[in-house]
Design a protein around this motif. Sequence first.
Motif, PDB file in Angstrom:
ATOM      1  N   TYR A 152      68.059  19.286   2.826  1.00  0.00           N
ATOM      2  CA  TYR A 152      68.005  20.203   3.763  1.00  0.00           C
ATOM      3  C   TYR A 152      68.844  20.048   4.861  1.00  0.00           C
ATOM      4  O   TYR A 152      68.162  20.752   6.462  1.00  0.00           O
ATOM      5  CB  TYR A 152      66.320  20.769   4.097  1.00  0.00           C
ATOM      6  CG  TYR A 152      65.684  21.649   2.757  1.00  0.00           C
ATOM      7  CD1 TYR A 152      65.604  22.600   2.812  1.00  0.00           C
ATOM      8  CD2 TYR A 152      65.184  21.065   1.603  1.00  0.00           C
ATOM      9  CE1 TYR A 152      65.554  23.968   1.934  1.00  0.00           C
ATOM     10  CE2 TYR A 152      63.990  21.016   1.336  1.00  0.00           C
ATOM     11  CZ  TYR A 152      64.246  22.419   1.129  1.00  0.00           C
ATOM     12  OH  TYR A 152      63.592  23.551   0.363  1.00  0.00           O
ATOM     13  N   LEU A 230      61.994  25.170   9.246  1.00  0.00           N
ATOM     14  CA  LEU A 230      62.080  24.131   8.375  1.00  0.00           C
ATOM     15  C   LEU A 230      60.939  22.920   8.241  1.00  0.00           C
ATOM     16  O   LEU A 230      60.685  23.051   7.360  1.00  0.00           O
ATOM     17  CB  LEU A 230      63.626  23.659   8.965  1.00  0.00           C
ATOM     18  CG  LEU A 230      64.149  22.219   7.617  1.00  0.00           C
ATOM     19  CD1 LEU A 230      63.835  22.366   6.055  1.00  0.00           C
ATOM     20  CD2 LEU A 230      65.062  21.757   8.308  1.00  0.00           C
ATOM     21  N   PRO A 256      71.110  24.119   0.787  1.00  0.00           N
ATOM     22  CA  PRO A 256      69.424  23.378   0.361  1.00  0.00           C
ATOM     23  C   PRO A 256      69.059  23.715  -0.854  1.00  0.00           C
ATOM     24  O   PRO A 256      69.344  24.846  -1.423  1.00  0.00           O
ATOM     25  CB  PRO A 256      69.064  24.039   1.052  1.00  0.00           C
ATOM     26  CG  PRO A 256      69.694  25.324   2.248  1.00  0.00           C
ATOM     27  CD  PRO A 256      70.884  25.606   1.866  1.00  0.00           C
TER      28      PRO A 256
END
Length: 519
Positions: A152, A230, A256
């Motif tokens: 990510y 996140l 991601p």
Amino acid sequence: MSNQDTQAAWHYHNGTKHPHGPLMDRWHAFDPRKQPLLFKIYSDLDPIPLPPIAQPLSMPALSAVSTAALPPTDERMPDIDAITRILHYSAGITKKIDYPWGPMHFRAAACTGALYHIELYLVCGDLPGLEAGVYHYAPHDSALRLLRRGDYRRVVVDASGNSPSLAASPAIIVFTDVFWRNACKYQAREYRHAFWDCGTILANTLAVSSALDMPAQVVAGFVDSSVNRLLDLESQREVAVALVSLGNGSAQPPAPPSQPGPLSLDTVAISDTEKDFPAIREMHDASSLADPAEAAAWPVPNPPRQLPKPEGPITALCPLEATEIPQNSIESVIRRRGSTRRFAQESITLQQLSTILETSTRGLPADFLIPPGSTLNDVYLIVNAVDGLESGAYVFHRDLGALELLAEGEFRYQAGFLGLNQELPADASVNVYFLANLEPVLQRFGNRGYRAAQLEASTMAGKMYMAAYAQRLGATGLTFYDDGVTQFFSPHAERKSVMFLVALGKKARRQLIDIDTGG
């Protein structure tokens, strides 16, 4: 509220001044029996134990503290051992004392009130020994918890407006602030401490990364809401405050695996009672960046600035020669470091003070300090007892490597008064104050410049902690009367605001318990 409406920063700064800022309750009292839980604990996530740390790194502590990061020229990939070492010596437990009522843990870096409100997270691609993911670092059991599986990093890079150091980084550390864990004692002033205590940790992070020959850069410009999302933070209580890129790779991170949605992970409550301080959230919101374009505009050169030419007597620094530098490792210094509880009112040497100043002020690798070596803070000192230096008030000229005497005299009483009427600054050999002219800083960076000025000052102070302990001296961070410090160093410091204070000297006796002070 927009980041450019800088009245918010002035409202917060003036409102949280000692002694009676209007955002502070003078009758507030901290009850240690109601101290919050000092660890973030995920109830249902399995720990991923970090490996034992092997032999110490070879670079001497003073070299690790002072080494300026250079732009990486080749691939540098941190493995699980490097990640473990950096996390542990940034925010891990280095000491534990057992009492009848329970154990007391002490961390690698200083923290106001020993309340340890800064949490660390890791966002990484595939690393040797660790799969790509978003992790929380848990000091209480020296383990990682996996929050999201997969790479990510692109989310963080996009949030930063495509920061070059983050885009090339195999791993990113995110530093967050848990409001109540510190506000329980320090009220609305907690948001200053968010950057004070993040900065002292950053000093460790940068020093250990340097000893590992691992490129690292502080990134303070990012879209707050994207990073908070996140990490699945409850942003009324915990927020991201800084990022650090680790290592260097050739490829941009991929898209991601999915858009980060809510995780709904259970955590152990840190307190039975929790009081809201709206001024903290208001200042955070007012200094937040709204979109990647705003983050991309953050890292531009600072306006030129320098101190006035010296008018008073000048004393050149005389730091340790390379052959005189103590060879103890950065890890041993961090393990030994504490916050001194009593100074001996004895002199240190000009060479020792010079080494502390020279190693801690060479510049920080940060996206708000461009070009490298630029600074937002000036360094002022009250010298009480330094062999080879007259007692008095000084300002440090980094470009000259020299101290300018502003006022000669015995100022122990004034140092004690300015440090909130405490004995520590009165007894210390030297008190070092970091002052910033906030007007051009806020004009350049908006309200977020207030974060940057605090963060730079505290990171330099964290370096001073380590440089002092590397020379077997003591150090402690202290709180202060804001306007009193400015007035004391004026007219030279006129229009400047104090960001941080650290006292240096010889410890009066062996410290059995090291409790970080501040406020």
